[in-house]
Design an enzyme around this catalytic site. Structure first.
Site, PDB file in Angstrom:
ATOM      1  N   HIS B 208     -11.329 -24.813 -16.723  1.00 21.22           N
ATOM      2  CA  HIS B 208     -10.728 -23.496 -16.879  1.00 21.22           C
ATOM      3  C   HIS B 208      -9.403 -23.371 -16.131  1.00 21.22           C
ATOM      4  O   HIS B 208      -8.659 -22.423 -16.335  1.00 21.22           O
ATOM      5  CB  HIS B 208     -11.725 -22.414 -16.459  1.00 21.22           C
ATOM      6  CG  HIS B 208     -12.760 -22.157 -17.519  1.00 21.22           C
ATOM      7  ND1 HIS B 208     -13.193 -20.916 -17.862  1.00 21.22           N
ATOM      8  CD2 HIS B 208     -13.407 -23.019 -18.345  1.00 21.22           C
ATOM      9  CE1 HIS B 208     -14.084 -21.006 -18.845  1.00 21.22           C
ATOM     10  NE2 HIS B 208     -14.231 -22.290 -19.143  1.00 21.22           N
ATOM     11  N   SER B 212      -8.536 -26.089 -22.294  1.00 23.28           N
ATOM     12  CA  SER B 212      -8.897 -27.130 -23.254  1.00 23.28           C
ATOM     13  C   SER B 212      -7.669 -27.789 -23.851  1.00 23.28           C
ATOM     14  O   SER B 212      -6.667 -27.122 -24.086  1.00 23.28           O
ATOM     15  CB  SER B 212      -9.712 -26.512 -24.394  1.00 23.28           C
ATOM     16  OG  SER B 212     -10.944 -26.048 -23.930  1.00 23.28           O
ATOM     17  N   LYS B 235     -19.158 -20.655 -32.932  1.00 25.69           N
ATOM     18  CA  LYS B 235     -18.920 -21.991 -33.482  1.00 25.69           C
ATOM     19  C   LYS B 235     -19.804 -23.030 -32.771  1.00 25.69           C
ATOM     20  O   LYS B 235     -20.411 -23.895 -33.412  1.00 25.69           O
ATOM     21  CB  LYS B 235     -17.441 -22.367 -33.319  1.00 25.69           C
ATOM     22  CG  LYS B 235     -17.063 -23.631 -34.056  1.00 25.69           C
ATOM     23  CD  LYS B 235     -15.561 -23.766 -34.224  1.00 25.69           C
ATOM     24  CE  LYS B 235     -15.232 -25.055 -34.938  1.00 25.69           C
ATOM     25  NZ  LYS B 235     -13.829 -25.156 -35.348  1.00 25.69           N
ATOM     26  N   ASP B 236     -19.888 -22.901 -31.452  1.00 27.52           N
ATOM     27  CA  ASP B 236     -20.743 -23.821 -30.695  1.00 27.52           C
ATOM     28  C   ASP B 236     -22.213 -23.648 -31.072  1.00 27.52           C
ATOM     29  O   ASP B 236     -22.973 -24.615 -31.112  1.00 27.52           O
ATOM     30  CB  ASP B 236     -20.564 -23.588 -29.185  1.00 27.52           C
ATOM     31  CG  ASP B 236     -19.281 -24.223 -28.665  1.00 27.52           C
ATOM     32  OD1 ASP B 236     -18.653 -24.982 -29.427  1.00 27.52           O
ATOM     33  OD2 ASP B 236     -18.902 -23.962 -27.515  1.00 27.52           O
ATOM     34  N   GLU B 279     -32.903 -49.371 -21.865  1.00 28.53           N
ATOM     35  CA  GLU B 279     -32.761 -48.312 -22.842  1.00 28.53           C
ATOM     36  C   GLU B 279     -31.455 -48.488 -23.600  1.00 28.53           C
ATOM     37  O   GLU B 279     -30.496 -49.042 -23.063  1.00 28.53           O
ATOM     38  CB  GLU B 279     -32.762 -46.958 -22.118  1.00 28.53           C
ATOM     39  CG  GLU B 279     -34.118 -46.611 -21.560  1.00 28.53           C
ATOM     40  CD  GLU B 279     -35.089 -46.233 -22.660  1.00 28.53           C
ATOM     41  OE1 GLU B 279     -35.672 -47.149 -23.268  1.00 28.53           O
ATOM     42  OE2 GLU B 279     -35.261 -45.038 -22.911  1.00 28.53           O
TER      43      GLU B 279
END
Lengths: 205, 408, 171
Positions: B208, B212, B235-236, B279
């Protein structure tokens, strides 16, 4: 937009349809339960399975009572042979079978192959195709069996493997049932999110 | 009523101001694609892991004699225990899928570039913490793979010069992986997620501060920024719905997808399983480890292969923004690198027979070569592109300004 | 799909859609809590311990035996004729209840051995039980006679399988 909705629902339906196995073959599992408790249980334990669990695959109370004998309904299927005796006899303690169907590459299929894999070897000894040098004897005597008996033995192997598959994952049916509901719910929710997203983003244009 | 409560709180704590600043007014580029949704997904999976983990810990017993049985207790006797365990075991893999995608997006679009170095490094820290957490969590079921995985990985520390053996014994609390190892791994496995949560907060503060990045790589004008809420929340959430479809499909219909059959056999310190594999999310690094013939060399190579991402802001010397978007050669390198990782993963999953070994060594060389070539290739490509006249004018402007600034 | 709609229905539709989405999501979030809440209820192996079978043939006249049922102590008292007649003639203390309501067979008293005050386990005395925590006194029918406890000792569900065996808990 309709296209996307369609796309999402199709994706879900394929997922659901593609992964929903045909319901397990109950009669086969039940026959397998008898074989496991009467034969395999002689040497192998099934420590995560209790006699009362057998009721849930449709064995009757009488059948379970015969299988358990003196033991109580809440007892696990312990091996009839003591571990020390087995060690003395086979040089190895036979492994617990409750998780066997998930503990080998190939799962139940491997168990079928193993049980039917015995054959007379070159030196007259019985050998096993999938596990050479296995210390378990040819339980069903398939190495010496004639073709008719062979068929019967193969069916037995399939049944006991089906039972062991259930034993390794008793919740499989409940899980898939719940999964279908959850996927349908999430598909609807996702479609709603999509519509709402379209709607909100339209304000920007 | 709720207005009154909020007002009451606001006098004592900047709640509304916080929501306004970080959500309803927080300016976010309007051109973010769905690739930018993976950070949110990672946060969501972290919450899944925390919640399911806390509930599993209520029934799990960290004791080498009881651990395996307690997992079966959870699977068979605890109400919905199977669901909580499968959510957790599948969640671990989902976490890595999401994080690796998040990283790939950062690499593709050059989001690690100035001024986002710290953001990238806190992310790198998160990756390391996650790997440690996943590794320790994998010991807890006390199956054969758990046991031998922990044995092999703790043994890597024997490559430390001078007192390697002592470190291994110290880490295990014994001469082999045993009860003391299990209890300390459990303790740390419970602790680490909370450290991860704190690191996530730091990651978000850094985000922040610098805001972005966006697919164009340009610094957007005010009119091209939109408030995070409601545009990106919704949207997320849509992205989350798609993610959950896949996640639940595995949890309910193929939950053993990420569980090695050998881990359904209780740990046996006297017998190693035929082929042990880590894994899937560790496979590429494991392949690098095995590709170097010398143990110490292999360990160093593996460490470097993870840590080298931190150097990206300096290895990439191009001043053209937008990462692979405007830079065909960088884009090619990116794809070569991604394919190379898949090759390494494949190699890591298979026994090191001769051809496999050679493939692993070639792939390992390519892995490091992409990083080593980058400083030269990026600068050379920069010059070529700036002269080509094919770049958008504002991209060229930005690059020119940065070049001038670096001369001054 | 909605290009031709005007502003106003547009807005209202968004509100409806928003509310619908929020409620579907909220319902899912609540439903998702159910497995977690239920996982904290007794698991099936704990429920299996819901009943215990006790051999009472070894408990002598006038003796008391403490057995565990669901993790709690249960007192089994083999009462003498003297105790029985004494109890039958008394009505108890602050929580009056006839003895006949508290037994199935007069010789056998079966009570949960947890003081109804704050959960301590009372000790046996000749005339009943005495709670060491805050001094509550119970008689040989498990009724509260003196002290802070509000209620008589609780009766567990049980039944006689034979002369010598009882099963505590709901079968």
């Amino acid at each position: 937009m309709l296209k996307t909705v369609y796309w999402i629902s199709t994706l879900c339906l394929t997922l659901i349809a593609g992964t929903a196995h045909a319901s397990a073959d109950l009669p086969s599992i039940q026959r397998g339960a008898h074989i496991a408790a009467e034969v395999c249980n002689g040497c192998h334990s099934l420590k995560y399975i209790k006699y009362k669990d057998l009721l849930s695959i449709g064995l009757t109370r009488d059948e379970v009572n015969t299988l358990r004998g003196e033991k109580s309904l809440g007892d696990p299927l312990k091996a009839q042979m003591a571990a020390n005796d087995a060690l003395a006899l086979f040089n190895v303690v036979p492994p617990d079978l409750s998780l066997m169907a998930e503990a080998r590459e190939g799962g139940p299929h491997y168990i079928v192959e193993l049980l039917t894999g015995f054959a007379p070897g070159a030196d007259g000894q019985t050998t096993n195709r999938v596990f050479p040098g296995i210390k378990m004897p040819d339980i069903f005597g398939i190495a010496q069996a004639d073709p008719a008996a062979r068929k019967e033995i193969e069916q037995k192997a399939i049944d006991v493997a089906a039972f062991l598959e259930w034993a390794a994952d008793p919740q499989a049916e409940a899980r898939k049932r719940m999964g279908r509901g959850v996927l349908i719910y999430v598909a609807i929710l996702t479609a709603l999110f999509y519509l709402l997203k379209k709607k909100i983003w339209r304000r920007l244009k | 009523m709720s207005k009154k409560i909020v007002a009451w709180i606001d006098q004592r704590f900047p709640l509304s101001a916080f929501v306004k600043h970080e959500l309803t007014d927080y300016p976010t580029p309007r051109n973010l694609s769905y690739w930018w949704g993976f950070g949110f997904l990672a946060g969501f999976v972290l919450v899944i892991q925390l919640v399911t983990g806390v509930f599993l810990a209520m029934h799990y017993k960290a004791d080498s004699n009881l651990a395996f049985d307690s997992i079966q207790h959870i699977m068979r006797e605890v109400n919905y225990g199977w669901l909580i365990r499968y959510l957790h075991s599948t969640g671990a893999s989902a976490f890595f899928i999401v994080i690796y995608t998040h990283m790939a997006r950062t690499l593709y679009y050059g989001s690690y570039r100035r001024p986002r170095e710290l953001l990238w490094w806190t992310g790198q820290l998160l990756l390391l913490l996650m790997m440690a957490t996943a590794f320790m969590g994998y010991l807890l079921p006390w199956g054969q793979m758990s046991y031998w995985g922990a044995t092999v990985i703790t043994n890597l520390f024997s490559a430390t010069p001078g007192f390697g053996e002592d470190i291994v014994v110290w880490l295990r609390g014994g001469f082999a992986v045993d009860d003391p190892t299990l209890t300390r791994f459990f303790s740390m496995h419970y602790l680490f997620p909370f450290i991860i949560s704190a690191a996530v907060l730091i990651h978000l503060v850094a985000l922040h501060t610098v805001r972005s990045s966006n697919p164009s790589g340009l610094n957007l004008a005010d009119k091209d920024n939109i408030p995070f809420h409601p545009y990106y929340t919704i949207k997320d959430l849509f992205g989350l719905g798609i993610f959950l479809l896949g996640y639940f499909a595995i949890v309910f219909f193929k939950p053993d997808l990420f569980i090695d059959p050998a881990n359904n056999v209780p740990a046996n310190p006297m017998q190693t399983p035929a082929d042990i594999v880590p894994e899937w999310y560790f496979l590429p690094f494991y392949a690098i480890l095995r590709s170097v013939p010398d143990l110490a060399g292999g360990v160093v190579a593996m460490l470097v292969s993870v840590l080298i991402f931190a150097a990206m802001p300096y290895l990439d010397r191009s001043r053209i923004t937008g990462g692979a978007r405007y830079r065909p050669i960088y884009r090619t390198l990116f794809y070569v690198f991604v394919i190379d990782i898949f090759v390494l993963g494949y190699v890591g999953a298979h026994p090191p027979a001769s051809l496999m070994k050679l493939t692993g060594q070639i792939a390992t060389s390519i892995y490091f070569l992409t990083f080593l070539l980058l400083p030269f290739v990026s600068r050379w490509e920069e010059g070529r592109l700036l002269q080509s006249g094919k770049l958008p004018a504002d991209v060229v402007d930005m690059a020119r300004k940065e070049i001038e600034a670096s001369h001054a | 799909m909605c290009q031709n709609t005007t502003e106003i229905p547009d807005e209202s539709r968004r509100d409806f859609l928003g509310a619908l989405t929020a409620s579907v999501a909220g319902a899912g979030a609540i439903a998702a809590c159910v497995p977690f809440v239920k996982s904290m209820s007794p698991s099936s192996d704990v429920l299996d311990k819901a009943t215990v079978e006790i051999d009472i043939s070894k408990i002598g006249m006038g003796q008391e035996k403490t057995v565990a049922w669901q993790g709690k102590p249960v007192f089994i008292l083999h009462r003498t004729p003297a105790m029985i007649s004494e109890m039958e003639s008394s009505k108890g203390g602050k929580d009056p209840e006839p003895d006949s309501k508290r037994i199935q067979q007069p010789e056998w008293l079966v009570v949960v051995g947890i003081c109804t005050h704050l959960g301590c386990v009372p000790n046996k005395t000749a005339s009943g039980w005495f709670c060491p925590c805050h001094g509550s006194v119970y008689d040989n029918s498990g009724r509260i006679i003196a002290g802070p406890a509000p209620k008589n000792l609780i009766l567990p569900p049980y039944h006689f399988v034979s002369e010598e065996k009882i099963v505590i808990g709901k079968a």
